[in-house]
Motif scaffolding. Structure first.
Motif, PDB file in Angstrom:
ATOM      1  N   GLU A  28      64.563  31.448  38.057  1.00 56.40           N
ATOM      2  CA  GLU A  28      65.167  32.702  38.500  1.00 56.40           C
ATOM      3  C   GLU A  28      65.648  33.550  37.338  1.00 56.40           C
ATOM      4  O   GLU A  28      66.685  34.193  37.408  1.00 56.40           O
ATOM      5  CB  GLU A  28      66.332  32.404  39.459  1.00 56.40           C
ATOM      6  CG  GLU A  28      65.889  31.911  40.810  1.00 56.40           C
ATOM      7  CD  GLU A  28      65.536  30.441  40.827  1.00 56.40           C
ATOM      8  OE1 GLU A  28      65.158  29.920  41.866  1.00 56.40           O
ATOM      9  OE2 GLU A  28      65.648  29.790  39.770  1.00 56.40           O
ATOM     10  N   ASP A  29      64.906  33.555  36.237  1.00 56.66           N
ATOM     11  CA  ASP A  29      65.275  34.391  35.106  1.00 56.66           C
ATOM     12  C   ASP A  29      64.934  35.841  35.413  1.00 56.66           C
ATOM     13  O   ASP A  29      64.129  36.145  36.264  1.00 56.66           O
ATOM     14  CB  ASP A  29      64.557  33.954  33.835  1.00 56.66           C
ATOM     15  CG  ASP A  29      63.047  33.970  33.994  1.00 56.66           C
ATOM     16  OD1 ASP A  29      62.372  34.350  33.035  1.00 56.66           O
ATOM     17  OD2 ASP A  29      62.547  33.621  35.073  1.00 56.66           O
ATOM     18  N   GLN A  30      65.542  36.748  34.688  1.00 56.68           N
ATOM     19  CA  GLN A  30      65.342  38.163  34.915  1.00 56.68           C
ATOM     20  C   GLN A  30      64.334  38.722  33.924  1.00 56.68           C
ATOM     21  O   GLN A  30      64.134  38.175  32.847  1.00 56.68           O
ATOM     22  CB  GLN A  30      66.680  38.898  34.773  1.00 56.68           C
ATOM     23  CG  GLN A  30      67.716  38.484  35.804  1.00 56.68           C
ATOM     24  CD  GLN A  30      67.232  38.751  37.217  1.00 56.68           C
ATOM     25  OE1 GLN A  30      66.730  39.835  37.502  1.00 56.68           O
ATOM     26  NE2 GLN A  30      67.376  37.765  38.102  1.00 56.68           N
ATOM     27  N   GLU A 169      57.684  45.768  41.736  1.00 56.14           N
ATOM     28  CA  GLU A 169      58.491  44.659  41.229  1.00 56.14           C
ATOM     29  C   GLU A 169      58.078  43.330  41.849  1.00 56.14           C
ATOM     30  O   GLU A 169      58.750  42.316  41.654  1.00 56.14           O
ATOM     31  CB  GLU A 169      59.975  44.930  41.507  1.00 56.14           C
ATOM     32  CG  GLU A 169      60.510  46.170  40.827  1.00 56.14           C
ATOM     33  CD  GLU A 169      61.995  46.381  41.080  1.00 56.14           C
ATOM     34  OE1 GLU A 169      62.694  45.378  41.349  1.00 56.14           O
ATOM     35  OE2 GLU A 169      62.457  47.522  41.023  1.00 56.14           O
ATOM     36  N   ASP A 171      56.493  39.767  42.579  1.00 59.42           N
ATOM     37  CA  ASP A 171      56.185  38.635  41.705  1.00 59.42           C
ATOM     38  C   ASP A 171      54.754  38.162  41.858  1.00 59.42           C
ATOM     39  O   ASP A 171      54.209  37.529  40.946  1.00 59.42           O
ATOM     40  CB  ASP A 171      57.144  37.477  42.008  1.00 59.42           C
ATOM     41  CG  ASP A 171      58.582  37.824  41.671  1.00 59.42           C
ATOM     42  OD1 ASP A 171      58.976  37.666  40.503  1.00 59.42           O
ATOM     43  OD2 ASP A 171      59.298  38.293  42.576  1.00 59.42           O
ATOM     44  N   ARG A 195      58.310  34.790  35.723  1.00 59.60           N
ATOM     45  CA  ARG A 195      59.263  33.855  36.339  1.00 59.60           C
ATOM     46  C   ARG A 195      58.588  33.055  37.448  1.00 59.60           C
ATOM     47  O   ARG A 195      58.929  31.893  37.682  1.00 59.60           O
ATOM     48  CB  ARG A 195      60.497  34.600  36.853  1.00 59.60           C
ATOM     49  CG  ARG A 195      60.271  35.566  37.997  1.00 59.60           C
ATOM     50  CD  ARG A 195      61.590  36.159  38.459  1.00 59.60           C
ATOM     51  NE  ARG A 195      61.419  37.099  39.557  1.00 59.60           N
ATOM     52  CZ  ARG A 195      62.448  37.677  40.191  1.00 59.60           C
ATOM     53  NH1 ARG A 195      63.692  37.402  39.825  1.00 59.60           N
ATOM     54  NH2 ARG A 195      62.232  38.526  41.170  1.00 59.60           N
ATOM     55  N   CYS A 228      56.032  31.142  46.323  1.00 60.24           N
ATOM     56  CA  CYS A 228      56.704  32.438  46.276  1.00 60.24           C
ATOM     57  C   CYS A 228      57.388  32.762  47.601  1.00 60.24           C
ATOM     58  O   CYS A 228      58.526  33.234  47.625  1.00 60.24           O
ATOM     59  CB  CYS A 228      55.695  33.529  45.904  1.00 60.24           C
ATOM     60  SG  CYS A 228      56.418  35.170  45.643  1.00 60.24           S
ATOM     61  N   ARG A 231      60.861  31.216  48.070  1.00 53.82           N
ATOM     62  CA  ARG A 231      61.952  31.563  47.150  1.00 53.82           C
ATOM     63  C   ARG A 231      62.534  32.908  47.551  1.00 53.82           C
ATOM     64  O   ARG A 231      61.811  33.889  47.728  1.00 53.82           O
ATOM     65  CB  ARG A 231      61.456  31.654  45.710  1.00 53.82           C
ATOM     66  CG  ARG A 231      60.893  30.353  45.140  1.00 53.82           C
ATOM     67  CD  ARG A 231      61.994  29.305  44.940  1.00 53.82           C
ATOM     68  NE  ARG A 231      61.601  28.278  43.997  1.00 53.82           N
ATOM     69  CZ  ARG A 231      60.849  27.223  44.284  1.00 53.82           C
ATOM     70  NH1 ARG A 231      60.392  27.062  45.520  1.00 53.82           N
ATOM     71  NH2 ARG A 231      60.559  26.329  43.353  1.00 53.82           N
ATOM     72  N   SER A 232      63.848  32.968  47.654  1.00 51.30           N
ATOM     73  CA  SER A 232      64.491  34.212  48.071  1.00 51.30           C
ATOM     74  C   SER A 232      64.298  35.330  47.063  1.00 51.30           C
ATOM     75  O   SER A 232      64.287  36.514  47.419  1.00 51.30           O
ATOM     76  CB  SER A 232      65.997  33.968  48.290  1.00 51.30           C
ATOM     77  OG  SER A 232      66.616  33.541  47.079  1.00 51.30           O
ATOM     78  N   TRP A 233      64.118  34.972  45.794  1.00 52.46           N
ATOM     79  CA  TRP A 233      63.976  35.988  44.756  1.00 52.46           C
ATOM     80  C   TRP A 233      62.549  36.467  44.582  1.00 52.46           C
ATOM     81  O   TRP A 233      62.280  37.428  43.852  1.00 52.46           O
ATOM     82  CB  TRP A 233      64.457  35.448  43.410  1.00 52.46           C
ATOM     83  CG  TRP A 233      63.850  34.119  43.010  1.00 52.46           C
ATOM     84  CD1 TRP A 233      64.409  32.876  43.193  1.00 52.46           C
ATOM     85  CD2 TRP A 233      62.579  33.898  42.390  1.00 52.46           C
ATOM     86  NE1 TRP A 233      63.565  31.906  42.715  1.00 52.46           N
ATOM     87  CE2 TRP A 233      62.432  32.499  42.220  1.00 52.46           C
ATOM     88  CE3 TRP A 233      61.547  34.733  41.956  1.00 52.46           C
ATOM     89  CZ2 TRP A 233      61.300  31.922  41.630  1.00 52.46           C
ATOM     90  CZ3 TRP A 233      60.424  34.167  41.376  1.00 52.46           C
ATOM     91  CH2 TRP A 233      60.305  32.779  41.219  1.00 52.46           C
ATOM     92  N   CYS A 234      61.590  35.825  45.247  1.00 53.55           N
ATOM     93  CA  CYS A 234      60.173  36.076  44.987  1.00 53.55           C
ATOM     94  C   CYS A 234      59.577  36.986  46.061  1.00 53.55           C
ATOM     95  O   CYS A 234      59.682  36.705  47.260  1.00 53.55           O
ATOM     96  CB  CYS A 234      59.408  34.756  44.936  1.00 53.55           C
ATOM     97  SG  CYS A 234      57.755  34.902  44.205  1.00 53.55           S
TER      98      CYS A 234
END
Length: 354
Positions: A28-30, A169, A171, A195, A228, A231-234
Motif C-alpha cells: 500500500e505504498d503511495q 489513477e 492500478d 504497488r 486487485c 484490496r480496498s486501495w486497488c
C-alpha cells in the motif's frame, strides 16, 4: 529520456531476485511522483516490451512504441521503454531502437527454479517472470505498461492509448473477461501500478510460505485481477471495447493476414485498434488450430466486421436521406414565373400619392 541504464546481467544474485523468491515490503505504498497538471501525467511510467523472437516484424512494433514513448515524454514525466528478452537466445535483428535498457531474462532457469505458484503465475510469459522482481527493486516508476511481442496496434499510434489513460489513477487497466479461473485481466496490453506489482510479488511469497489466508495459485491474468479486486486501495479500469479489433488469447493472426486486413478493418473511431495475438508465422493447421476452431473464428470475425461496415454505411445513407427530406423543396420554374408575374401586376396596380 534521462540517463540510460546498462543492460541487466544474469548474475546469481539477479537470478535469485528474478525468481521471485524474496519477500517484499508493504503493497500500500503511495506514488513517488506528483501528477504533472500541464500534461495530465500521473507520474513516471515504464513501458515493458517482452520478446522471445528475433524478427523484423517484432522490431517494427517496438520502434513504434519507442516513438510513442518519446512523444509522451516531451515536457512530461518520462515514459521509458525497456526491452525484455530471453537470455538463452541470440538476437541479430531485435534491438532497442535508442540503445536504452535491455533486460536479459534467464527465463528457462527461472521457470526451473521457481515455486509451483510462480510457475503457474508466469505460464509462458517472459514479462511475468521478470517484472515483479525488477519493479520491486526499481524506485523510479509509478506505473508499468506491459506489451507482449504479439500485440499490435493499427490505424493509429501507441501514444493515443497511453494518453487515453494518462489521467487514470487505476492500478490495473486491461481488457477484463470471464475465464475458467473466474474473472481475469487479459495482459498482452495492460497498465499496472508498481504497488500492485509489489502486492503480486508479496502474495506469491505468501503462497510459497503456506501462510494462512494466502490466495490460490493461478495464471497471471486471473491472479492480478482478483488480487486487485480484493484490496480496498486497488482500482481497476477496463480498456473500452472500441479499442479492441481482434483481441483474445487463442487463434493468432499471421503476419500476412495482419498486413492484409488490419489497415482496412472497420474502425468508426478516431484512434487506433489493438490486435492480439499476431505472429509472423502463425499456424494455419494443427491440433490447437482445430481445437479452438480458428478457421471458423477467422471467418466469423471477418463476416461480423463486414456487417458492421455495411450497417454504418446504411446509417450514413439514412441520415443523408433524412437531411434531404427535411430540406425545403426547390420551387419549379412554373411557380417561379407565376411569382414574377404576380409581383409585376402588383407594381402596375400600385397608386403612388404624394
Amino acid at each position: 529520456m534521462g540517463a540510460r541504464r546498462q543492460p541487466m546481467r544474469a548474475t546469481p544474485r539477479a537470478l535469485l531476485r528474478l525468481a521471485l523468491l524474496l519477500s517484499c515490503g508493504s503493497a500500500e505504498d503511495q506514488p513517488r511522483h506528483a501528477a504533472a497538471a500541464h500534461c495530465a501525467s500521473r507520474g513516471r511510467t515504464l513501458i515493458a516490451f517482452g520478446a522471445h523472437t528475433d524478427e523484423q516484424f517484432v522490431q517494427h512494433e517496438l520502434t513504434n512504441i519507442v516513438d510513442a514513448a518519446d512523444a509522451m515524454s516531451r515536457g512530461c514525466p518520462a515514459h521509458d521503454v525497456a526491452l525484455f528478452v530471453d537470455a538463452s537466445k541470440g538476437y541479430d535483428v531485435l534491438r532497442h531502437p535508442t540503445n536504452g535498457t535491455t533486460v536479459r531474462v534467464p527465463f528457462a532457469r527461472i521457470k526451473k527454479n521457481a515455486s509451483a505458484a510462480t510457475r503457474a503465475f508466469v505460464s509462458h510469459q517472459l514479462l511475468m517472470a521478470s517484472l515483479p522482481a525488477y519493479v520491486a527493486e526499481d524506485k523510479r516508476y509509478d506505473y508499468v505498461w506491459v506489451i507482449e511481442e504479439d500485440a499490435k496496434l493499427a490505424q493509429g499510434s501507441w501514444d493515443q492509448l497511453f494518453r487515453k489513460f494518462n489521467r487514470s489513477e487505476a492500478d490495473l487497466i486491461a481488457h477484463i473477461r470471464r475465464t475458467r479461473n473466474g474473472m481475469a485481466a487479459l495482459l498482452p496490453v495492460a497498465r499496472l501500478s508498481t504497488r500492485l506489482i509489489r502486492a503480486i510479488r508479496h502474495d506469491l511469497a505468501r503462497i510459497d510460505n503456506r501462510e494462512r489466508g494466502a490466495p490460490r495459485r493461478k495464471i497471471h491474468g486471473a491472479f492480478s485481477y482478483q488480487l486487485c479486486r480484493g484490496r480496498s486501495w486497488c482500482a481497476t479500469e477496463a480498456i473500452p471495447r472500441d479499442w479492441l479489433a481482434v483481441y483474445r488469447a487463442k487463434c493468432a493472426w499471421s503476419g500476412a493476414k495482419f498486413e492484409r486486413d488490419a489497415a482496412t478493418w472497420f474502425n468508426p473511431t478516431s484512434h487506433g485498434l489493438l490486435y492480439h495475438p499476431v505472429k509472423l508465422n502463425a499456424p494455419t493447421s494443427g491440433r490447437d488450430f482445430k481445437r479452438y476452431n480458428c478457421a471458423k473464428t477467422f471467418a466469423k470475425e471477418l463476416s461480423e466486421n463486414g456487417r458492421q461496415r455495411a450497417a454504418a454505411a446504411n446509417r450514413a445513407r439514412g441520415h443523408e436521406v433524412a437531411r434531404e427530406a427535411a430540406a425545403p423543396a426547390p420551387d419549379s420554374p412554373f411557380i417561379d414565373r407565376a411569382r414574377e408575374m404576380a409581383h409585376g401586376e402588383e407594381r402596375v396596380g400600385t397608386v403612388v400619392t404624394s
